[in-house]
Motif scaffolding. Structure first.
Motif, short mmCIF file in Angstrom:
data_model
loop_
_atom_site.label_atom_id
_atom_site.label_comp_id
_atom_site.label_asym_id
_atom_site.label_seq_id
_atom_site.Cartn_x
_atom_site.Cartn_y
_atom_site.Cartn_z
N UNK A 188 0.83 -1.21 0.00
CA UNK A 188 0.00 0.00 0.00
C UNK A 188 0.87 1.25 0.00
N UNK A 189 1.98 1.25 0.76
CA UNK A 189 2.88 2.41 0.79
C UNK A 189 3.40 2.74 -0.61
N UNK A 190 3.80 1.72 -1.36
CA UNK A 190 4.29 1.95 -2.71
C UNK A 190 3.15 2.44 -3.62
N UNK A 191 1.98 1.83 -3.48
CA UNK A 191 0.84 2.21 -4.31
C UNK A 191 0.46 3.69 -4.11
N UNK A 217 2.54 6.07 -2.97
CA UNK A 217 3.74 6.92 -2.95
C UNK A 217 3.68 8.09 -3.92
N UNK A 218 3.05 7.89 -5.07
CA UNK A 218 3.00 8.97 -6.06
C UNK A 218 1.79 9.88 -5.88
N UNK A 219 1.04 9.67 -4.81
CA UNK A 219 -0.11 10.53 -4.52
C UNK A 219 -1.39 10.13 -5.22
N UNK A 220 -1.32 9.09 -6.04
CA UNK A 220 -2.49 8.64 -6.79
C UNK A 220 -2.60 7.12 -6.67
N UNK A 221 -3.76 6.66 -6.23
CA UNK A 221 -3.99 5.22 -6.21
C UNK A 221 -4.68 4.84 -7.51
N UNK A 222 -3.92 4.27 -8.41
CA UNK A 222 -4.43 3.84 -9.70
C UNK A 222 -5.28 2.58 -9.51
N UNK A 223 -6.31 2.41 -10.34
CA UNK A 223 -7.18 1.23 -10.25
C UNK A 223 -6.39 -0.07 -10.43
N UNK A 267 -4.19 -5.01 -8.20
CA UNK A 267 -3.03 -5.87 -7.99
C UNK A 267 -2.79 -6.09 -6.49
N UNK A 268 -2.97 -5.05 -5.70
CA UNK A 268 -2.80 -5.18 -4.25
C UNK A 268 -3.81 -6.18 -3.70
N UNK A 269 -5.04 -6.11 -4.16
CA UNK A 269 -6.07 -7.05 -3.71
C UNK A 269 -5.70 -8.48 -4.09
N UNK A 299 -2.55 3.47 5.74
CA UNK A 299 -1.67 4.16 4.80
C UNK A 299 -2.35 5.42 4.28
N UNK A 300 -3.64 5.35 4.00
CA UNK A 300 -4.38 6.54 3.56
C UNK A 300 -4.30 7.63 4.61
N UNK A 301 -4.50 7.26 5.87
CA UNK A 301 -4.45 8.24 6.95
C UNK A 301 -3.05 8.84 7.06
N UNK A 302 -2.04 8.02 6.94
CA UNK A 302 -0.65 8.50 6.99
C UNK A 302 -0.38 9.52 5.89
N UNK A 303 -0.97 9.29 4.73
CA UNK A 303 -0.77 10.17 3.58
C UNK A 303 -1.83 11.28 3.51
N UNK A 304 -2.67 11.38 4.55
CA UNK A 304 -3.65 12.45 4.60
C UNK A 304 -4.83 12.26 3.67
#
Length: 156
Positions: free
Chosen positions: A107-110, A112-118, A123-125, A145-150
């Protein structure tokens, strides 16, 4: 790699299996993290940095070892070797807490760029399912992770 060797590795035998077994959890983790970084067809600098930071935070992984792991992960990606060998290595060598940490790293890598791509989320699922992570844990790690990244604001 010869065509026959590629076919063997795609079918679950050969080089991919040997590589996953001989390098253990570090390489398997690097492969999964790199796969997520590539899921949206672009590895952003922030994803690369996060991936490196996460790997180097693992016990015994210095900058040189991290470079080697990433080089091997890139080779796995370019050779189209199945991820199942690497997931199997993690399932064999990791307990539930270790696998939970790996899902958090994914999740941290997903994010990291500020955008969670579909594609990243899908793939994470898939990887969480292959690691036998309960859906509730999958969601807990995503929210953390979402909370950590605001990105996640809990109800007041």
């Amino acid at each position: 790699m010869m065509l026959w060797e590629k076919l063997q590795s795609l079918l679950g035998g050969g080089e991919g299996t040997d590589q996953a077994a001989s390098h253990g959890t570090e390489l398997a983790t690097a492969v999964l993290l790199y796969e997520i970084a590539c899921a949206d067809m672009e590895v952003a600098d922030s994803e690369e940095k996060t991936l490196r930071d996460l790997l180097q935070a693992m016990p015994g992984i210095d900058a040189a070892t991290c470079d080697t792991l990433l080089e091997q992960a890139r080779a796995v990606k370019s050779d189209a070797v199945s991820l199942h060998d690497y997931v199997d290595a993690l399932n064999a060598q990791c307990d539930a807490d270790d696998k939970r940490r790996i899902v958090r790293m994914i999740w941290e890598v997903a994010y990291a760029d500020g955008v969670l791509d579909a594609h990243e989320e899908h793939m994470t699922r898939r990887l969480a399912d292959l690691l036998y992570i309960p859906h509730s844990v999958f969601i807990q790690e995503k929210l953390a992770v979402e909370e950590k990244h605001g990105r996640h604001k809990p109800d007041a």
